[in-house]
Design a protein around this motif. Structure first.
Motif, PDB file in Angstrom:
ATOM      1  N   GLY A 182      50.164  35.707  28.272  1.00 59.38           N
ATOM      2  CA  GLY A 182      49.900  35.310  29.644  1.00 59.38           C
ATOM      3  C   GLY A 182      51.077  35.546  30.554  1.00 59.38           C
ATOM      4  N   GLY A 183      50.851  35.239  31.871  1.00 60.77           N
ATOM      5  CA  GLY A 183      51.917  35.383  32.846  1.00 60.77           C
ATOM      6  C   GLY A 183      52.578  34.047  33.136  1.00 60.77           C
ATOM      7  N   ASN A 184      53.579  34.086  34.027  1.00 56.22           N
ATOM      8  CA  ASN A 184      54.288  32.874  34.418  1.00 56.22           C
ATOM      9  C   ASN A 184      53.496  32.116  35.478  1.00 56.22           C
ATOM     10  N   LYS A 185      53.755  30.798  35.560  1.00 51.98           N
ATOM     11  CA  LYS A 185      53.111  29.942  36.545  1.00 51.98           C
ATOM     12  C   LYS A 185      54.035  29.786  37.754  1.00 51.98           C
ATOM     13  N   TYR A 186      53.465  29.882  38.977  1.00 50.39           N
ATOM     14  CA  TYR A 186      54.254  29.773  40.201  1.00 50.39           C
ATOM     15  C   TYR A 186      53.551  28.860  41.192  1.00 50.39           C
TER      16      TYR A 186
ATOM     17  N   LEU B 164      52.644  34.057  47.097  1.00 48.38           N
ATOM     18  CA  LEU B 164      51.637  33.711  48.095  1.00 48.38           C
ATOM     19  C   LEU B 164      52.160  33.738  49.526  1.00 48.38           C
ATOM     20  N   VAL B 165      53.266  34.440  49.771  1.00 47.55           N
ATOM     21  CA  VAL B 165      53.817  34.553  51.118  1.00 47.55           C
ATOM     22  C   VAL B 165      53.490  35.942  51.663  1.00 47.55           C
ATOM     23  N   LYS B 166      52.698  35.962  52.759  1.00 50.67           N
ATOM     24  CA  LYS B 166      52.310  37.226  53.368  1.00 50.67           C
ATOM     25  C   LYS B 166      53.241  37.567  54.530  1.00 50.67           C
ATOM     26  N   PHE B 167      53.481  38.845  54.724  1.00 46.70           N
ATOM     27  CA  PHE B 167      54.254  39.304  55.883  1.00 46.70           C
ATOM     28  C   PHE B 167      54.021  40.794  56.071  1.00 46.70           C
ATOM     29  N   GLU B 168      54.405  41.294  57.226  1.00 41.33           N
ATOM     30  CA  GLU B 168      54.224  42.704  57.549  1.00 41.33           C
ATOM     31  C   GLU B 168      55.513  43.293  58.108  1.00 41.33           C
ATOM     32  N   ASP B 169      55.798  44.510  57.722  1.00 42.99           N
ATOM     33  CA  ASP B 169      56.913  45.315  58.242  1.00 42.99           C
ATOM     34  C   ASP B 169      58.236  44.546  58.263  1.00 42.99           C
TER      35      ASP B 169
ATOM     36  N   ILE C  60      53.854  49.134  50.959  1.00 41.98           N
ATOM     37  CA  ILE C  60      52.849  48.081  51.080  1.00 41.98           C
ATOM     38  C   ILE C  60      52.508  47.594  49.671  1.00 41.98           C
ATOM     39  N   PHE C  61      52.794  46.327  49.398  1.00 43.64           N
ATOM     40  CA  PHE C  61      52.521  45.722  48.096  1.00 43.64           C
ATOM     41  C   PHE C  61      51.279  44.842  48.223  1.00 43.64           C
ATOM     42  N   THR C  62      50.251  45.157  47.468  1.00 37.02           N
ATOM     43  CA  THR C  62      49.032  44.357  47.422  1.00 37.02           C
ATOM     44  C   THR C  62      48.996  43.623  46.094  1.00 37.02           C
ATOM     45  N   ILE C  63      49.109  42.290  46.149  1.00 38.32           N
ATOM     46  CA  ILE C  63      49.276  41.478  44.944  1.00 38.32           C
ATOM     47  C   ILE C  63      48.059  40.583  44.782  1.00 38.32           C
ATOM     48  N   ALA C  64      47.429  40.649  43.623  1.00 40.90           N
ATOM     49  CA  ALA C  64      46.278  39.801  43.304  1.00 40.90           C
ATOM     50  C   ALA C  64      46.745  38.604  42.492  1.00 40.90           C
ATOM     51  N   HIS C  65      46.168  37.433  42.787  1.00 41.54           N
ATOM     52  CA  HIS C  65      46.566  36.198  42.098  1.00 41.54           C
ATOM     53  C   HIS C  65      45.315  35.388  41.779  1.00 41.54           C
ATOM     54  N   ASN C  66      45.483  34.394  40.913  1.00 42.28           N
ATOM     55  CA  ASN C  66      44.377  33.485  40.584  1.00 42.28           C
ATOM     56  C   ASN C  66      44.720  32.035  40.922  1.00 42.28           C
ATOM     57  N   GLY C  67      45.685  31.851  41.795  1.00 44.54           N
ATOM     58  CA  GLY C  67      46.072  30.511  42.216  1.00 44.54           C
ATOM     59  C   GLY C  67      47.490  30.164  41.844  1.00 44.54           C
ATOM     60  N   ASP C  68      47.875  30.426  40.586  1.00 40.79           N
ATOM     61  CA  ASP C  68      49.237  30.133  40.148  1.00 40.79           C
ATOM     62  C   ASP C  68      49.839  31.230  39.284  1.00 40.79           C
TER      63      ASP C  68
ATOM     64  N   LYS D 109      50.865  41.801  50.809  1.00 34.93           N
ATOM     65  CA  LYS D 109      49.494  41.324  50.986  1.00 34.93           C
ATOM     66  C   LYS D 109      49.062  40.593  49.719  1.00 34.93           C
ATOM     67  N   TRP D 110      48.560  39.390  49.874  1.00 39.21           N
ATOM     68  CA  TRP D 110      48.105  38.592  48.734  1.00 39.21           C
ATOM     69  C   TRP D 110      46.595  38.434  48.815  1.00 39.21           C
ATOM     70  N   VAL D 111      45.922  38.749  47.727  1.00 36.15           N
ATOM     71  CA  VAL D 111      44.460  38.643  47.667  1.00 36.15           C
ATOM     72  C   VAL D 111      44.075  37.843  46.436  1.00 36.15           C
ATOM     73  N   LYS D 112      42.946  37.170  46.532  1.00 36.03           N
ATOM     74  CA  LYS D 112      42.441  36.383  45.410  1.00 36.03           C
ATOM     75  C   LYS D 112      41.789  37.302  44.387  1.00 36.03           C
ATOM     76  N   SER D 113      42.187  37.160  43.131  1.00 38.52           N
ATOM     77  CA  SER D 113      41.634  37.998  42.060  1.00 38.52           C
ATOM     78  C   SER D 113      40.339  37.400  41.546  1.00 38.52           C
ATOM     79  N   GLU D 114      39.414  38.251  41.181  1.00 40.72           N
ATOM     80  CA  GLU D 114      38.152  37.799  40.605  1.00 40.72           C
ATOM     81  C   GLU D 114      38.235  37.622  39.097  1.00 40.72           C
ATOM     82  N   HIS D 115      39.400  37.896  38.542  1.00 41.18           N
ATOM     83  CA  HIS D 115      39.588  37.784  37.097  1.00 41.18           C
ATOM     84  C   HIS D 115      40.465  36.589  36.772  1.00 41.18           C
ATOM     85  N   GLU D 116      40.244  36.002  35.607  1.00 43.21           N
ATOM     86  CA  GLU D 116      40.972  34.804  35.217  1.00 43.21           C
ATOM     87  C   GLU D 116      42.270  35.114  34.480  1.00 43.21           C
TER      88      GLU D 116
END
Length: 623
Positions: free
Chosen positions: A59-63, A125-130, A192-200, A233-240
């Motif tokens: 698994g991955g780390n919790k944040y 989970l911090v979004k920003f542009e340029d 441009i970094f698009t990062i998918a997360h599942n909450g933590d 860019k942070w988006v919610k992942s549909e995978h667990e």
């Protein structure tokens, strides 16, 4: 191509996810493993440890929101030359004032990872542009360095929360200016970094660039101001889980085509093998009936012919007994190593989460199975009544490790000359040598001593005559070279489809995950090798040629020559590799792999032939 090749260009750049953890804990216990005990216990211990480490680190780390997640720059290099890797900051990117490197475990070092912390800040989970990364002025030499990198299609690899992702540093295009073709160079400056997360947890990360903010670096005669920016860019992942992400990225259509191709090849080979086995069984049945009738006809002088005629020479020991036994010992050790690595791969140790896990597994299992090498070699040498035990043990230990060491040393010097991150550090070389010296060599010696003291004589159904029988003249197609061609073709035809995917993974940028298919193909390879070698040994004995010992090894191992031929074909027509370093790495290491295949399959061919020869001569009456 079914799955596409690495040379399809930048637009087809894969976006697969590989989470990695270490097997570094095994290094700390390398010396403790050298304890009294049997070889199989050491092997089981290594397999269990590697499997537990892999499962524990899946698994991955919790944040939490705002937590700092470091982004590491790993390497850059030509896209077509996977072995030609350099540290990221060998190119004139803006670097931190203080160099901060990530600690690497053995597997990461072996695959050429050299991770360094970057100036990128991507809090969870911090979004920003340029956001501005840095601004500086490119001098002429730095501009030319970027131009050369773009000419060679350089890509980079970043690591974010142990997830690797890739991108290109720039692009070029041809334009017609005043009747002449001019190359225009563009440097990507807006990431441009698009990062998918599942909450933590971070599930996956992808990279792209803003083409509107590319910097023109065509003119290298004047300094150029460059401003690097990046967007998160942070988006919610549909995978667990990350494993679900990886499974989702596998193309079902490609998997179906691949399974169909594999089973089509396997069925074809099994039909041919079954046909050959049926013919051989009928011929043997007729031979047994004919020889039994000859024995019943007492008082009548019937001249013997065929393989029964050489019953007094068929078990005559081959020449170069020390070399012969060393080949068999190394072949059985390599067989145990391959089986162990495939077993771990099927358990999940060799997933994309564990960078370099395959190499670490192979190194440790090879060291722990050295006792098999010493025992098999010593056992056969004792059965052949050999006397030069020291020569036999040394030859058994160095016949494979010697060429491997010389080739690796040469290639490491080549990597050092290119200032490549693929070059192994001195400390890593010391660790490998200590494992081979303190674990592998003692186990090989112990196996040889055990075989010398406890091996039983070679049990044969026929006595060997003192004077060798004269071998009649043989037709050209009975010579060793032509039989090797026939022996290697059928096993190679069983693996050549899967061989493409393995090559595309090792020498390309595809990610290999279907180890169940690979295990099935390897099993078919062993079965076909046994059948074809046994058949050729029978045909050889049928023409009264009893020199089958070395011939069975050469016939079984001839598949290695076919694999090397495929290497040449792949390098010339499938890959886009170029340059001395990449060429030397490809043919150097593939030469070792083909040599390993020769030893492994040659040993399998001999032992299957020995079992067959004992069986047929035990079924008849020998005077």
């Amino acid at each position: 191509e079914i799955a596409g090749t690495a040379g399809r260009g930048k637009r087809a750049m894969y976006r697969k996810i590989r989470d990695h953890k270490g097997c570094a804990r095994l290094q700390a216990h390398a010396e403790d493993i050298i304890a009294p005990g049997t070889t199989h216990r050491l092997v089981v211990f290594a397999l269990v440890c590697l499997a537990l480490v892999s499962l524990a680190d899946a698994g991955g780390n919790k944040y939490k929101r705002g937590d700092n997640v470091p982004l590491y720059a790993n390497k850059v290099g030509p896209f077509a030359n996977p072995s030609e890797q350099y540290e990221y900051y060998t190119l004139p990117f803006c670097a931190p004032k203080e160099e901060e490197r990530k600690q690497h475990h053995l597997g990461e070092v072996l695959v050429g990872d050299r991770m360094m912390k970057t100036l990128f800040a991507l809090p969870f989970l911090v979004k920003f542009e340029d956001r501005t990364l840095c601004s500086y002025t490119l001098k002429t030499k730095e501009i030319e360095a970027f131009q050369r990198a773009i000419d060679e299609d350089y890509y980079f690899e970043f690591i974010y929360d142990d997830l690797p992702f890739w991108g290109f540093i720039g692009d070029k295009e041809q334009e017609l200016v005043h009747g002449e073709n001019v190359t225009l160079y563009s440097l990507f400056t807006s990431y441009i970094f698009t990062i998918a997360h599942n909450g933590d947890e971070v599930m996956e990360i992808n990279w792209e660039h803003d083409p509107e903010q590319n910097l023109d670096i065509t003119d290298a005669s004047q300094p150029i101001d460059v401003h690097f920016k990046y967007t998160a860019k942070w988006v919610k992942s549909e995978h667990e889980s990350r494993e679900r992400v990886r499974e989702h990225k596998e193309s079902p259509q490609h998997l179906e085509i691949r399974w169909f191709s594999i089973f089509n090849s396997i069925v074809t080979v099994l039909l041919l093998t079954g046909f050959l086995a049926t013919i051989l069984m009928r011929v043997l049945k007729n031979d047994f009936t004919r020889y039994a009738r000859m024995e019943e006809e007492q008082g009548m002088e019937v001249e013997e012919s065929g393989w029964k005629l050489v019953h007094g020479d068929v078990f005559r020991y081959p020449e170069q007994k020390e070399l012969f036994c060393a080949v068999l010992g190394n072949g059985m050790q390599l067989l145990a190593m391959v089986v162990g690595v495939l077993f771990l791969a099927c358990l999940g140790v060799a997933t994309h989460n564990n960078r370099g896990a395959i190499l670490v597994s192979a190194l440790l299992i090879f060291a722990f199975t050295s006792g098999i090498n010493g025992y098999v070699s010593g056992n056969m040498y004792a059965k052949m009544e050999g006397a030069s035990w020291v020569q036999n043990l040394l030859l058994s230990y160095f016949i494979f490790l010697g060429p491997l060491f010389l080739t690796s040393t040469f290639l490491n010097f080549v990597a050092v000359a290119y200032n490549s991150s693929t070059a192994l550090p001195f400390g890593t070389i010391v660790i490998i040598l200590l494992i081979l010296t303190l674990v592998s060599f003692p186990l090989c010696v112990i196996g040889g001593i055990t075989a010398r003291n406890f091996s039983a004589p070679l049990e044969t159904p026929c006595r060997t005559t003192k004077i060798p029988r004269e071998i009649p003249p043989l037709p050209w197609h009975r010579q060793a070279v032509y039989q090797m061609v026939m022996a290697g073709f059928l096993p190679f035809s069983a693996i050549y489809i899967e061989l493409y995917y393995v090559f595309a993974s090792v020498w390309g940028h595809q990610l290999y995950s279907l180890y169940g298919i690979l295990t099935l193909v390897f099993l078919i390879l062993l079965i076909v090798t046994c059948f074809i070698t046994v058949a050729l040994v029978y045909f050889q004995l049928a023409v009264e040629d009893y020199r089958w010992w070395w011939r069975s090894v050469l016939s079984g191992g001839s598949t290695g020559f076919f694999i090397f031929g495929y290497c040449i074909f792949y390098f010339k027509y499938k890959a886009r590799m170029s340059g001395f370093m990449q060429t030397s790495f490809f043919f150097g290491y593939m030469g070792i792999i083909c040599y390993m295949a020769f030893l492994l399959l040659g040993s399998v061919g001999f032992f299957s032939s020995l079992t067959f020869v004992k069986y047929i001569y035990r079924s008849i009456k020998c005077d």
